[in-house]
Scaffold this motif. Structure first.
Motif, mmCIF file in Angstrom:
data_model
loop_
_atom_site.group_PDB
_atom_site.id
_atom_site.type_symbol
_atom_site.label_atom_id
_atom_site.label_comp_id
_atom_site.label_asym_id
_atom_site.label_seq_id
_atom_site.Cartn_x
_atom_site.Cartn_y
_atom_site.Cartn_z
ATOM 1 N N SER A 150 -1.176 1.232 -8.119
ATOM 2 C CA SER A 150 -2.342 0.505 -8.611
ATOM 3 C C SER A 150 -3.275 1.539 -9.244
ATOM 4 N N LEU A 151 -4.529 1.146 -9.485
ATOM 5 C CA LEU A 151 -5.508 2.041 -10.086
ATOM 6 C C LEU A 151 -6.735 2.142 -9.194
ATOM 7 N N THR A 152 -7.400 3.272 -9.266
ATOM 8 C CA THR A 152 -8.677 3.417 -8.579
ATOM 9 C C THR A 152 -9.695 2.473 -9.220
ATOM 10 N N GLU A 153 -10.821 2.319 -8.552
ATOM 11 C CA GLU A 153 -11.867 1.452 -9.110
ATOM 12 C C GLU A 153 -12.291 1.940 -10.491
ATOM 13 N N LYS A 154 -12.399 3.256 -10.651
ATOM 14 C CA LYS A 154 -12.760 3.817 -11.954
ATOM 15 C C LYS A 154 -11.675 3.522 -12.989
ATOM 16 N N GLY A 155 -10.413 3.672 -12.580
ATOM 17 C CA GLY A 155 -9.311 3.434 -13.494
ATOM 18 C C GLY A 155 -9.241 2.002 -13.984
ATOM 19 N N GLN A 156 -9.635 1.073 -13.119
ATOM 20 C CA GLN A 156 -9.622 -0.338 -13.497
ATOM 21 C C GLN A 156 -10.684 -0.664 -14.539
ATOM 22 N N GLN A 157 -11.693 0.172 -14.637
ATOM 23 C CA GLN A 157 -12.780 -0.081 -15.578
ATOM 24 C C GLN A 157 -12.544 0.561 -16.939
ATOM 25 N N LEU A 158 -11.554 1.433 -17.036
ATOM 26 C CA LEU A 158 -11.279 2.109 -18.303
ATOM 27 C C LEU A 158 -10.546 1.183 -19.268
ATOM 28 N N ASP A 159 -10.675 1.455 -20.562
ATOM 29 C CA ASP A 159 -9.970 0.666 -21.578
ATOM 30 C C ASP A 159 -8.644 1.298 -21.981
ATOM 31 N N HIS A 160 -8.213 2.306 -21.206
ATOM 32 C CA HIS A 160 -6.930 2.963 -21.445
ATOM 33 C C HIS A 160 -6.366 3.411 -20.093
ATOM 34 N N LEU A 161 -5.083 3.711 -20.082
ATOM 35 C CA LEU A 161 -4.453 4.155 -18.837
ATOM 36 C C LEU A 161 -4.644 5.641 -18.637
ATOM 37 N N ASP A 162 -5.277 6.007 -17.550
ATOM 38 C CA ASP A 162 -5.485 7.410 -17.184
ATOM 39 C C ASP A 162 -4.691 7.675 -15.906
ATOM 40 N N LYS A 163 -3.642 8.467 -16.020
ATOM 41 C CA LYS A 163 -2.783 8.725 -14.862
ATOM 42 C C LYS A 163 -3.517 9.413 -13.731
ATOM 43 N N ASN A 164 -4.615 10.080 -14.038
ATOM 44 C CA ASN A 164 -5.397 10.721 -12.983
ATOM 45 C C ASN A 164 -6.074 9.696 -12.077
ATOM 46 N N GLU A 165 -6.106 8.448 -12.529
ATOM 47 C CA GLU A 165 -6.736 7.377 -11.757
ATOM 48 C C GLU A 165 -5.712 6.480 -11.055
ATOM 49 N N PHE A 166 -4.473 6.926 -10.987
ATOM 50 C CA PHE A 166 -3.483 6.179 -10.221
ATOM 51 C C PHE A 166 -3.833 6.227 -8.735
ATOM 52 N N SER A 167 -3.596 5.125 -8.054
ATOM 53 C CA SER A 167 -3.681 5.060 -6.598
ATOM 54 C C SER A 167 -2.327 4.572 -6.114
ATOM 55 N N TYR A 168 -1.756 5.250 -5.131
ATOM 56 C CA TYR A 168 -0.366 4.935 -4.788
ATOM 57 C C TYR A 168 -0.061 5.179 -3.319
ATOM 58 N N ASP A 169 1.000 4.523 -2.894
ATOM 59 C CA ASP A 169 1.665 4.832 -1.629
ATOM 60 C C ASP A 169 3.108 5.137 -1.961
ATOM 61 N N ILE A 170 3.573 6.339 -1.670
ATOM 62 C CA ILE A 170 4.989 6.641 -1.804
ATOM 63 C C ILE A 170 5.623 6.452 -0.438
ATOM 64 N N MET A 171 6.810 5.838 -0.428
ATOM 65 C CA MET A 171 7.349 5.349 0.839
ATOM 66 C C MET A 171 8.870 5.483 0.871
ATOM 67 N N ILE A 172 9.388 5.564 2.084
ATOM 68 C CA ILE A 172 10.830 5.452 2.326
ATOM 69 C C ILE A 172 11.014 4.456 3.465
ATOM 70 N N ARG A 173 11.865 3.508 3.232
ATOM 71 C CA ARG A 173 12.032 2.414 4.193
ATOM 72 C C ARG A 173 12.703 2.885 5.483
ATOM 73 N N ILE A 174 12.272 2.303 6.579
ATOM 74 C CA ILE A 174 12.893 2.531 7.885
ATOM 75 C C ILE A 174 13.809 1.343 8.175
ATOM 76 N N PRO A 175 15.067 1.569 8.454
ATOM 77 C CA PRO A 175 15.972 0.435 8.714
ATOM 78 C C PRO A 175 15.472 -0.435 9.863
ATOM 79 N N ASP A 176 15.755 -1.720 9.772
ATOM 80 C CA ASP A 176 15.284 -2.671 10.776
ATOM 81 C C ASP A 176 15.804 -2.347 12.177
#
Length: 208
Positions: free
Chosen positions: A85-111
């Motif tokens: 997703s994007l940070t609050e600042k990134g959501q207000q920009l009129d262009h995509l700024d990768k510095n404003e990415f907000s993320y969760d990187i994940m690896i699944r745990i088997p059930d």
């Protein structure tokens, strides 16, 4: 018997280049949260923590399964995923700024892996490799309705594939819930040319 997600969960990790709608069951992940450009050193440092943690849990489960009556005695580590997703600042920009990415990187745990194994496994990785595994969160996701597609190519070319998902969702009178999306990395970007990268793109839609 070894659990192999590519074989036993083909529907969820589909390699179809056509957009599709499906239901994802509840899932659990080990995850690290971050903000900023994923091409930066901070993101790479997180990967260098998350992967050893995932393999540490796999090793702990394998040892556990040797002493228990388990259906699976081992498993293939699931692919890396990112919820973007994007940070609050990134959501207000009129262009995509990768510095404003907000993320969760994940690896699944088997059930079938008991949560009782997770904390000791992370502690063991921290002690052995001196990695900040205490920053890892365990995230639980409820079952959800999604639309997805296999994107083949560079990450910067993903908008064309998202457009195909949007077309399917509109044709089925479905509705995207938010701008948050998920990427499942079936290729190792360090070893595969950008034009050959395989990534499942997925976003949540409102259930009918």
């Amino acid at each position: 018997m070894k659990y192999e997600w590519r074989k036993q969960e083909k529907t969820l990790y589909s390699t179809k280049k056509q957009a599709q709608l499906l239901t994802i069951p509840a899932q659990t992940f080990m995850a690290l949260h971050g903000t900023g450009d994923p091409n930066g050193s901070a993101f790479q440092a997180q990967l260098q923590t998350l992967y050893p943690a995932a393999y540490g849990l796999k090793s702990a489960y394998k040892q556990y399964a040797q002493t228990q009556d388990c259906e699976f005695d081992d498993y293939v580590v699931f692919p890396l995923e990112g919820v973007w997703s994007l940070t609050e600042k990134g959501q207000q920009l009129d262009h995509l700024d990768k510095n404003e990415f907000s993320y969760d990187i994940m690896i699944r745990i088997p059930d079938f892996v008991s949560e009782d194994l997770i904390e000791p496994a992370l502690a063991a990785v921290q002690a052995k490799k001196q990695l900040p595994t205490e920053q890892i969160q365990i995230l639980h996701f409820d079952a959800m309705s999604v639309a997805q597609i296999l994107h083949v190519g560079a990450y910067d070319d993903e908008p064309a594939s998202f457009a195909k998902i949007d077309e399917l969702v509109a044709s089925e009178n479905q509705q995207r819930i938010s701008k948050i999306h998920r990427e499942i990395y079936l290729s190792d970007a360090r070893r595969v040319a950008p034009e050959r990268l395989k990534t499942i793109l997925r976003y949540q839609i409102a259930p009918k």
